[in-house]
Design an enzyme around this catalytic site. Structure first.
Site, short mmCIF file in Angstrom:
data_model
loop_
_atom_site.label_atom_id
_atom_site.label_comp_id
_atom_site.label_asym_id
_atom_site.label_seq_id
_atom_site.Cartn_x
_atom_site.Cartn_y
_atom_site.Cartn_z
N TYR A 52 12.70 3.03 -4.06
CA TYR A 52 12.09 1.71 -3.70
C TYR A 52 13.18 0.93 -2.64
O TYR A 52 14.54 0.75 -3.10
CB TYR A 52 12.01 0.61 -4.76
CG TYR A 52 11.05 1.00 -5.89
CD1 TYR A 52 10.13 1.93 -5.56
CD2 TYR A 52 11.05 0.35 -7.11
CE1 TYR A 52 9.06 2.40 -6.44
CE2 TYR A 52 10.16 0.69 -7.99
CZ TYR A 52 9.04 1.40 -7.54
OH TYR A 52 8.08 1.74 -8.81
N PHE A 205 -0.65 -0.11 -11.17
CA PHE A 205 -1.95 -0.52 -10.52
C PHE A 205 -2.94 -1.08 -11.77
O PHE A 205 -3.83 -0.67 -12.00
CB PHE A 205 -2.62 0.72 -10.11
CG PHE A 205 -1.83 1.43 -8.88
CD1 PHE A 205 -0.80 0.69 -8.27
CD2 PHE A 205 -2.08 2.67 -8.57
CE1 PHE A 205 -0.34 1.43 -7.15
CE2 PHE A 205 -1.42 3.41 -7.63
CZ PHE A 205 -0.61 2.84 -7.06
N PRO A 206 -2.22 -2.12 -12.42
CA PRO A 206 -3.02 -2.68 -13.46
C PRO A 206 -4.37 -3.71 -13.21
O PRO A 206 -5.11 -3.84 -13.99
CB PRO A 206 -1.88 -3.69 -14.21
CG PRO A 206 -1.09 -3.95 -13.24
CD PRO A 206 -0.98 -2.78 -12.24
N LEU A 207 -4.39 -3.82 -11.88
CA LEU A 207 -5.39 -4.55 -11.37
C LEU A 207 -6.39 -3.59 -10.42
O LEU A 207 -7.27 -4.26 -9.64
CB LEU A 207 -5.04 -5.81 -10.49
CG LEU A 207 -4.44 -6.79 -11.43
CD1 LEU A 207 -3.80 -8.01 -10.67
CD2 LEU A 207 -5.24 -7.31 -12.61
N GLY A 208 -6.23 -2.47 -10.58
CA GLY A 208 -6.75 -1.41 -9.40
C GLY A 208 -6.72 -2.01 -8.05
O GLY A 208 -5.69 -2.50 -7.73
N GLY A 209 -7.37 -1.13 -7.33
CA GLY A 209 -7.51 -1.57 -5.67
C GLY A 209 -6.24 -1.21 -5.03
O GLY A 209 -5.93 -1.69 -3.83
N PRO A 212 -7.08 2.54 -0.81
CA PRO A 212 -8.69 2.34 -0.32
C PRO A 212 -9.55 3.20 -1.32
O PRO A 212 -9.13 4.38 -1.67
CB PRO A 212 -8.65 2.81 0.97
CG PRO A 212 -7.31 2.66 1.50
CD PRO A 212 -6.22 2.86 0.20
#
Length: 293
Positions: A52, A205-209, A212
């Protein structure tokens, strides 16, 4: 905010994923202040990696975070600032040991509470190939040795399939980090195995998206309806659903914004009743592989 076990410690279930701190590279005081605000709000678990920001994020953590916070890092990739993506896989045992040593140095500590092995066997993200295809037993052998040496406290897995987790169980696995959200629940069986084995589930990615083609939790009508009914944001509903879904879930949402940080942590206090949970549970799960094509 509720608490649960992670790597042998009881910590608040909403932690902080530090990857986005790299966006504040040109304003280091702001990065330090954001992290300290997270601690003020009750965060007790910070998730990081040497790749990071090529050590920048670890260095900020070193300045801002005390010994009372559980620091989790990951190995299996190294910084590659000049590459097409800013990291490259580093899966071989000697690379894993070197990565742990790099994290110890940049975090300024003699022991890291939790080290997650990023296996790179699942999308999204880089997939291992060539000499980076390494047997998990060989990887766990070096991590177990590092644990025995006292350099790491616990071992986790990231980007792994169910068979790999089953093979790894005898090594003593503290947590699993996979892509998982309300709209991408491919790993439900793995989550249930983790619950049975007292292994923490730490979804990224707990909210997806995040890529692409991946569906977004916040686009779901049921999520938007629940948010409107409760007077919170769709993102908070998506995070709250994860916490309600299983008691071993720990969240590590990341941001470079104080306002978003406060909203993310407030999601830990959102209560979903049985009717709302049923409506959310009915949202269809889409396969990550299918979404990615």
């Amino acid at each position: 905010m509720s608490s649960s076990q992670l790597a042998g410690r009881t910590v608040a279930r909403v932690g902080f994923g530090a990857m986005q701190l790299e966006r504040l590279r040109d304003d280091r005081p702001a990065a330090v202040a954001l992290l300290r605000r997270a601690l003020d709000l009750g965060v007790e678990h910070v998730d990081t990696a040497e790749f990071y920001g090529n050590g920048f994020v670890n260095d900020v953590i070193r300045e801002a975070v005390g010994d009372d916070v559980l620091i989790a890092t990951k190995v299996g990739a190294n910084p590659d600032p000049g590459g097409p993506v800013p990291l490259r896989l580093a899966q071989r045992p000697e690379e894993l040991r070197a990565s742990v040593e790099d994290n110890l140095r940049t975090l300024g500590t003699e022991r890291i509470a939790l080290v997650n092995l990023r296996r790179a066997e699942l999308r999204p993200g880089l997939l291992a190939e060539g000499d980076q295809l390494v047997d998990v037993d060989d990887q766990l052998a070096v991590l177990t040795a590092l644990r025995d040496e006292g350099k790491i406290g616990a071992i986790g897995l990231s980007s792994v399939g169910l068979d790999t987790l089953r093979r790894a169980l005898p090594a003593g696995i503290a947590c699993v980090q996979n892509a998982y959200s309300l709209v991408a629940r491919d790993d439900e069986e793995m989550l249930r195995l983790c619950l049975a084995e007292d292994i923490a589930w730490v979804p990224f990615f707990p909210l997806g998206g995040a890529f692409p083609g991946l569906p977004k939790v916040t686009d779901e009508p049921a999520v938007q309806a629940a948010a409107a009914a409760l007077g919170v944001t769709p993102a908070q509903i998506g995070l709250a659903w994860l916490l309600h879904h299983a008691p071993n879930v720990h969240l590590i949402p990341g941001t470079a914004s104080v306002a978003h940080l406060e909203a993310n942590i407030a999601a830990g206090s959102v209560v979903l009743d049985a009717e709302t949970l049923a409506a959310l549970d009915a949202v269809p799960s889409r396969s990550l592989d299918a979404a990615l094509g």
